[in-house]
Design an enzyme around this catalytic site. Sequence first.
Site, short mmCIF file in Angstrom:
data_model
loop_
_atom_site.label_atom_id
_atom_site.label_comp_id
_atom_site.label_asym_id
_atom_site.label_seq_id
_atom_site.Cartn_x
_atom_site.Cartn_y
_atom_site.Cartn_z
N ASP A 168 0.87 -1.17 0.00
CA ASP A 168 0.00 0.00 0.00
C ASP A 168 0.91 1.22 0.00
O ASP A 168 1.67 1.45 0.95
CB ASP A 168 -0.88 -0.02 1.24
N TYR A 173 -6.69 16.38 -7.36
CA TYR A 173 -5.84 15.53 -8.20
C TYR A 173 -4.75 16.36 -8.88
O TYR A 173 -3.57 15.99 -8.88
CB TYR A 173 -6.71 14.84 -9.26
N LYS A 216 -0.53 16.16 -8.54
CA LYS A 216 0.40 15.94 -9.65
C LYS A 216 1.39 17.10 -9.79
O LYS A 216 2.54 16.90 -10.20
CB LYS A 216 -0.37 15.70 -10.94
N THR A 219 -8.04 4.38 -20.54
CA THR A 219 -8.09 3.56 -19.33
C THR A 219 -9.43 3.81 -18.63
O THR A 219 -10.12 4.79 -18.94
CB THR A 219 -6.95 3.94 -18.35
#
Length: 249
Positions: free
Chosen positions: A61, A154, A158, A189
Amino acid sequence: MEQVKVALITGALSGIGKTTAELFANKGYKVVISGRRQSAGEEFEAQLQKINPQVRYKNADMSNEDEIKALIDFTVAEFGSLDIAINAAGLEGIQQSITEVTQENIQSVFNTNVFGVALAMKYEIAAMLLAKRGSVVNVSSVAGHTGMPNSGIYAASKYAVEGLTQSAALEVAAHGIRVNAVAPGPVETPMLDRFVGNDSNAKNAFIQSLPAQKASTTEEIAKTILFIADGGVETMIGQIITVDSGYTA
């Protein structure tokens, strides 16, 4: 005779990480793959071992420092060194406007995307320093250098990955270790499907808005990662290589 290099790939059970693991295994590297689903990991390990017996799976993890350290220790114990590290594990989190973001979503995304990458590099680079050689490739995103409405958490994670990449690169370049990142744009994806709310019309419209009018494949990103990691360009240091169908151009 050139020694076979050892490659570690996190987030190897889906998407870009999985395709990258397949590519490295097919190219004959000694490969350690990791993920958080033990049974799926063991199944993928068995699949890859049919083409390359030098593949191992280790559950980890990437939001847990002890498990990250154990992963790098396992890699070195199993194969004697760590030459290439691909940090592909990542979460996109929940799409929320900035007025709706929750502490839980922030922590979940940052624990894997930032905390996980930083601590992975901590132990990966420590192992590489012993051999005075190595290459690290972090998987960022075009969201690491342009805003994304309703995906600010998000995007922020990044941006952090890219800052970590370039800072670490400057620290270790003189020691024979290269640290770089790949920043994919839209990739075919399940993550892309989730980003567009599993709306095929929205997905098609988004893809058609790209200059190339097509999304990247995981195979294209994997090939880029292989080149960055071991393409013979020893002066590629601290770079963020963007593969995005012209999105940021």
